[in-house]
Structures are given as structure tokens and as C-alpha cells.
Scaffold this active site. Structure first.
Site, PDB file in Angstrom:
ATOM      1  N   GLU A 115       5.383   7.116  -9.198  1.00  0.00           N
ATOM      2  CA  GLU A 115       3.998   6.699  -8.966  1.00  0.00           C
ATOM      3  C   GLU A 115       3.358   7.512  -7.850  1.00  0.00           C
ATOM      4  O   GLU A 115       2.196   7.940  -7.942  1.00  0.00           O
ATOM      5  CB  GLU A 115       3.953   5.211  -8.605  1.00  0.00           C
ATOM      6  CG  GLU A 115       4.358   4.272  -9.717  1.00  0.00           C
ATOM      7  CD  GLU A 115       4.288   2.827  -9.276  1.00  0.00           C
ATOM      8  OE1 GLU A 115       3.260   2.425  -8.704  1.00  0.00           O
ATOM      9  OE2 GLU A 115       5.255   2.090  -9.506  1.00  0.00           O
TER      10      GLU A 115
ATOM     11  N   GLY B 235       0.768  -1.241   0.000  1.00  0.00           N
ATOM     12  CA  GLY B 235       0.000   0.000   0.000  1.00  0.00           C
ATOM     13  C   GLY B 235       0.795   1.284   0.000  1.00  0.00           C
ATOM     14  O   GLY B 235       0.348   2.292   0.583  1.00  0.00           O
ATOM     15  N   SER B 236       1.968   1.327  -0.638  1.00  0.00           N
ATOM     16  CA  SER B 236       2.716   2.606  -0.657  1.00  0.00           C
ATOM     17  C   SER B 236       2.000   3.651  -1.498  1.00  0.00           C
ATOM     18  O   SER B 236       2.039   4.845  -1.179  1.00  0.00           O
ATOM     19  CB  SER B 236       4.149   2.406  -1.145  1.00  0.00           C
ATOM     20  OG  SER B 236       4.207   2.207  -2.541  1.00  0.00           O
ATOM     21  N   ASN B 237       1.319   3.243  -2.551  1.00  0.00           N
ATOM     22  CA  ASN B 237       0.523   4.205  -3.335  1.00  0.00           C
ATOM     23  C   ASN B 237      -0.693   4.666  -2.529  1.00  0.00           C
ATOM     24  O   ASN B 237      -1.078   5.838  -2.602  1.00  0.00           O
ATOM     25  CB  ASN B 237       0.083   3.600  -4.669  1.00  0.00           C
ATOM     26  CG  ASN B 237       1.138   3.780  -5.748  1.00  0.00           C
ATOM     27  OD1 ASN B 237       1.338   4.879  -6.239  1.00  0.00           O
ATOM     28  ND2 ASN B 237       1.819   2.708  -6.078  1.00  0.00           N
TER      29      ASN B 237
ATOM     30  N   HIS C  35      -0.008   1.629 -13.059  1.00  0.00           N
ATOM     31  CA  HIS C  35       0.827   0.542 -13.557  1.00  0.00           C
ATOM     32  C   HIS C  35       2.258   1.059 -13.683  1.00  0.00           C
ATOM     33  O   HIS C  35       2.467   2.188 -14.137  1.00  0.00           O
ATOM     34  CB  HIS C  35       0.287   0.062 -14.921  1.00  0.00           C
ATOM     35  CG  HIS C  35       1.060  -1.062 -15.516  1.00  0.00           C
ATOM     36  ND1 HIS C  35       0.911  -2.369 -15.110  1.00  0.00           N
ATOM     37  CD2 HIS C  35       2.005  -1.066 -16.482  1.00  0.00           C
ATOM     38  CE1 HIS C  35       1.734  -3.132 -15.810  1.00  0.00           C
ATOM     39  NE2 HIS C  35       2.405  -2.385 -16.647  1.00  0.00           N
TER      40      HIS C  35
ATOM     41  N   ILE D 147      -8.163  -9.716 -10.905  1.00  0.00           N
ATOM     42  CA  ILE D 147      -8.726  -9.198 -12.147  1.00  0.00           C
ATOM     43  C   ILE D 147     -10.230  -8.991 -11.970  1.00  0.00           C
ATOM     44  O   ILE D 147     -10.930  -9.906 -11.509  1.00  0.00           O
ATOM     45  CB  ILE D 147      -8.436 -10.165 -13.307  1.00  0.00           C
ATOM     46  CG1 ILE D 147      -6.917 -10.221 -13.559  1.00  0.00           C
ATOM     47  CG2 ILE D 147      -9.160  -9.706 -14.570  1.00  0.00           C
ATOM     48  CD1 ILE D 147      -6.514 -11.192 -14.631  1.00  0.00           C
TER      49      ILE D 147
ATOM     50  N   ASN E 263      -6.446   2.851 -12.156  1.00  0.00           N
ATOM     51  CA  ASN E 263      -5.363   1.979 -11.707  1.00  0.00           C
ATOM     52  C   ASN E 263      -4.031   2.632 -12.033  1.00  0.00           C
ATOM     53  O   ASN E 263      -3.933   3.473 -12.930  1.00  0.00           O
ATOM     54  CB  ASN E 263      -5.452   0.627 -12.424  1.00  0.00           C
ATOM     55  CG  ASN E 263      -4.308  -0.298 -12.049  1.00  0.00           C
ATOM     56  OD1 ASN E 263      -4.099  -0.587 -10.879  1.00  0.00           O
ATOM     57  ND2 ASN E 263      -3.543  -0.721 -13.039  1.00  0.00           N
TER      58      ASN E 263
HETATM   59  C1  4DW Z   1      -3.588  -6.136 -12.820  1.00  0.00           C
HETATM   60  C2  4DW Z   1      -3.665  -6.922 -13.948  1.00  0.00           C
HETATM   61  C3  4DW Z   1      -3.590  -8.319 -13.857  1.00  0.00           C
HETATM   62  C4  4DW Z   1      -3.477  -8.940 -12.620  1.00  0.00           C
HETATM   63  C5  4DW Z   1      -3.385  -8.144 -11.478  1.00  0.00           C
HETATM   64  C6  4DW Z   1      -3.448  -6.750 -11.570  1.00  0.00           C
HETATM   65  C7  4DW Z   1      -3.645  -4.654 -13.005  1.00  0.00           C
HETATM   66  C8  4DW Z   1      -4.717  -3.899 -12.264  1.00  0.00           C
HETATM   67  C9  4DW Z   1      -6.014  -4.600 -12.279  1.00  0.00           C
HETATM   68  C10 4DW Z   1      -6.492  -5.334 -11.214  1.00  0.00           C
HETATM   69  N1  4DW Z   1      -7.713  -5.827 -11.542  1.00  0.00           N
HETATM   70  C11 4DW Z   1      -8.019  -5.461 -12.817  1.00  0.00           C
HETATM   71  C12 4DW Z   1      -6.971  -4.688 -13.328  1.00  0.00           C
HETATM   72  C13 4DW Z   1      -7.105  -4.194 -14.670  1.00  0.00           C
HETATM   73  O1  4DW Z   1      -6.226  -3.510 -15.215  1.00  0.00           O
HETATM   74  N2  4DW Z   1      -8.256  -4.492 -15.355  1.00  0.00           N
HETATM   75  C14 4DW Z   1      -9.226  -5.258 -14.816  1.00  0.00           C
HETATM   76  N3  4DW Z   1      -9.142  -5.740 -13.533  1.00  0.00           N
HETATM   77  N4  4DW Z   1     -10.319  -5.537 -15.542  1.00  0.00           N
HETATM   78  C15 4DW Z   1      -3.433 -10.441 -12.522  1.00  0.00           C
HETATM   79  O2  4DW Z   1      -3.021 -11.132 -13.447  1.00  0.00           O
HETATM   80  N5  4DW Z   1      -3.885 -11.016 -11.378  1.00  0.00           N
HETATM   81  C16 4DW Z   1      -3.910 -12.483 -11.272  1.00  0.00           C
HETATM   82  C17 4DW Z   1      -3.252 -12.891 -10.033  1.00  0.00           C
HETATM   83  C18 4DW Z   1      -3.795 -12.533  -8.859  1.00  0.00           C
HETATM   84  C19 4DW Z   1      -3.073 -12.858  -7.589  1.00  0.00           C
HETATM   85  O3  4DW Z   1      -1.890 -13.307  -7.646  1.00  0.00           O
HETATM   86  O4  4DW Z   1      -3.693 -12.660  -6.538  1.00  0.00           O
HETATM   87  C20 4DW Z   1      -5.361 -12.982 -11.261  1.00  0.00           C
HETATM   88  O5  4DW Z   1      -5.517 -14.186 -11.554  1.00  0.00           O
HETATM   89  O6  4DW Z   1      -6.250 -12.192 -10.942  1.00  0.00           O
HETATM   90  C1  GAR Z   2       2.928  -0.529  -7.687  1.00  0.00           C
HETATM   91  O1  GAR Z   2       4.248  -0.411  -8.186  1.00  0.00           O
HETATM   92  C2  GAR Z   2       1.956  -0.557  -8.838  1.00  0.00           C
HETATM   93  O2  GAR Z   2       2.375   0.219  -9.958  1.00  0.00           O
HETATM   94  C3  GAR Z   2       1.967  -2.037  -9.196  1.00  0.00           C
HETATM   95  O3  GAR Z   2       1.975  -2.717  -7.956  1.00  0.00           O
HETATM   96  C4  GAR Z   2       2.717  -1.898  -7.022  1.00  0.00           C
HETATM   97  C5  GAR Z   2       1.895  -1.781  -5.767  1.00  0.00           C
HETATM   98  O4  GAR Z   2       2.721  -1.178  -4.792  1.00  0.00           O
HETATM   99  N1  GAR Z   2       0.792  -2.405  -9.934  1.00  0.00           N
HETATM  100  C6  GAR Z   2       0.858  -3.328 -10.924  1.00  0.00           C
HETATM  101  O5  GAR Z   2       1.903  -3.920 -11.196  1.00  0.00           O
HETATM  102  C7  GAR Z   2      -0.443  -3.567 -11.644  1.00  0.00           C
HETATM  103  N2  GAR Z   2      -0.212  -4.329 -12.841  1.00  0.00           N
HETATM  104  P1  GAR Z   2       2.012  -0.520  -3.503  1.00  0.00           P
HETATM  105  O6  GAR Z   2       1.147  -1.600  -2.877  1.00  0.00           O
HETATM  106  O7  GAR Z   2       3.200  -0.144  -2.661  1.00  0.00           O
HETATM  107  O8  GAR Z   2       1.212   0.655  -3.960  1.00  0.00           O
END
Ligand code: 4DW
Ligand code: GAR
Length: 217
Positions: free
Chosen positions: A176, A14-16, A111, A94, A109
């Protein structure tokens, strides 16, 4: 003027989230963090919220047979708290198109790359392997396809000689922590408009010419 009510979804440290909490501590910041939801009880970010007196809820995805129940629980909690904007901050589940459409253009979100480059996980490792000279971060509206959606704010950081995943990640993370509060502020000020899946920032005055060279020492 009522401040925009922000809910933050986290899975980890949770740093963000902390950067958003600190930004919102300024009474002139046009948004307030009113709720933090974690999908697991050991998410370190919960401590940040509690230390700031912000309501927290843990909604564990493993407690539901299907994604729909998990998402319906999050949705009900957010609506119950009268949330205006949802920020994913290291949230790793997701979200389905049902949830994304229900919160369309009120769900963002961050990234750790310059999207659409380097979507997915293990971002910094792939950036280093590619030999690219700049990386950065992107705040975007969430869409059903992961790491997709209109870009709101980006920042660029140099990839330095000898960078490791850790040194690059730290440099990007510092960016970020500036980008996320900026994006929330712009949305709260009503300056973010989406047209044809492109974001216009009202009042943005890009300098006539900006060029950055990778610092080669
Ligand atoms: C993101 C994208 C993929 C996974 C995790 C995070 C980016 C942010 C995001 C979270 N939920 C989202 C997004 C997004 O950009 N768009 C949508 N929903 N629709 C990912 O692959 N997560 C996998 C692993 C989860 C885990 O290890 O707990 C998963 O299976 O969900
Ligand atoms: C951040 O670097 C964010 O950009 C990344 O997870 C980290 C969360 O850090 N998000 C992704 O990679 C999404 N695809 P935080 O918990 O310290 O905010």
C-alpha cells in the site's frame, strides 16, 4: 509547474498518510500534502502531519446531527484550502453521494485487497479463510457504493503458508505504501484517464508477459 494540492482524510494511525508525506518530501514529486482532516481528535495520523508541519483539522462526525453537516464542513475546509485531490487513508466514515459527486474523480481511496474481491471490512481474515494464494491492495476512485469505483493502481502479494492476519496485513501494507504515492503521482502527472468507468494510464507499457507463481518454497 504548480504541484497538485492534496488533502488527506484519516480516522486512525495514518501509515498511508505518512507514506504520502514521505513521497511528497521529494521536491520532484508532482503533488504536495497541504491539509490533513481527521474525523476524531485521537487519530494517530495527526501526529505525522504535525511533525511535518502540515495543517491539520479535526472535524468530528459526532459533532453533527446529520451526515450532511459533517460532510459540508469537510467540503468547505477542502475547498477553502484549494484542494485538487482528496485521498482517503484509513478514513472510516461512509461518504454520501452528495460528497462523492461533488468531488467526483478527485477523490480516491486505498483498500487492502484486490478489488472487486474482498470488499468490506475484516479483509485479511476473509482472504485467509478463502485459501486464495494471492492478495494485495487497490487504489481506486471513490463512488457512492463503498469499495466501488475505477481501479487506478494495484499490487499483488503472495499469501504465505502459516500467514496470520497480522503477517498478511503487514505484507499488504508495505505494498500500500508504494501504491498510494504511485497513484497520486500518476494523477498529478495527468496520466490517469477515465473512460466508461475504466482507467487508462497514459504511457503505461505493460511487459509482454508477466506470470507470478505463489512461492511454494
Ligand atoms: C470504507 C468503506 C466502508 C466503511 C469505511 C470505509 C472504505 C473507504 C470509504 C470511506 N468512506 C467512503 C468510502 C468508499 O469507498 N465509498 C464511499 N465513502 N462512498 C464503513 O463501513 N464505515 C462504517 C463504520 C464507521 C466507523 O466505524 O467509524 C460507517 O458506518 O461509516
Ligand atoms: C489500510 O490498510 C487501508 O488499506 C485500510 O485501512 C488501513 C489504514 O491504515 N482501508 C480500508 O480497509 C478501507 N476499506 P493507515 O491508517 O495506517 O493508513
Amino acid at each position: 509547474m504548480a504541484r497538485l494540492r492534496v488533502g488527506v482524510l484519516i480516522s486512525g494511525r495514518g501509515s498511508n498518510l505518512q507514506a504520502l508525506i514521505e513521497a511528497a518530501a521529494d521536491p520532484d514529486f508532482p503533488a504536495e500534502i497541504v491539509l490533513v482532516v481527521a474525523n476524531q481528535g485521537d487519530a494517530g495520523g495527526l501526529a505525522h502531519a504535525k511533525a511535518s508541519g502540515i495543517r491539520t483539522e479535526t472535524i468530528n462526525h459526532r459533532a453533527f446531527n446529520a451526515k450532511q453537516g459533517f460532510e459540508a464542513s469537510i467540503d468547505a475546509t477542502l475547498r477553502g484550502a484549494r484542494i485538487d485531490l482528496v485521498c482517503l487513508a484509513g478514513f472510516m466514515r461512509i461518504l454520501s453521494s452528495w460528497f462523492v459527486e461533488r468531488w467526483r474523480d478527485r477523490l480516491i481511496n486505498i483498500h487492502p485487497s484486490l478489488l472487486p474481491a474482498f470488499k468490506g471490512l475484516d479483509t485479511h481474515e476473509r482472504v485467509l479463510a478463502s485459501g486464495t494464494r494471492f492478495s494485495g491492495c487497490t487504489v481506486h476512485f471513490v463512488r457512492p457504493d463503498v469499495d466501488d469505483g475505477p481501479t487506478i493502481v494495484q499490487a499483488v502479494v503472495p499469501v504465505m503458508p502459516g500467514d496470520s492476519q497480522e503477517t498478511l496485513a503487514a505484507r499488504v501494507l508495505a505494498a500500500e505504501h508504494r501504491c498510494y504515492p504511485l497513484a497520486v503521482r500518476l494523477i498529478a502527472e495527468g496520466r490517469v484517464q477515465i473512460r466508461d468507468e475504466r482507467v487508462d494510464i497514459v504511457g503505461a507499457m505493460p511487459p509482454a508477459e508477466v506470470m507470478m507463481f505463489n512461492p511454494v518454497g
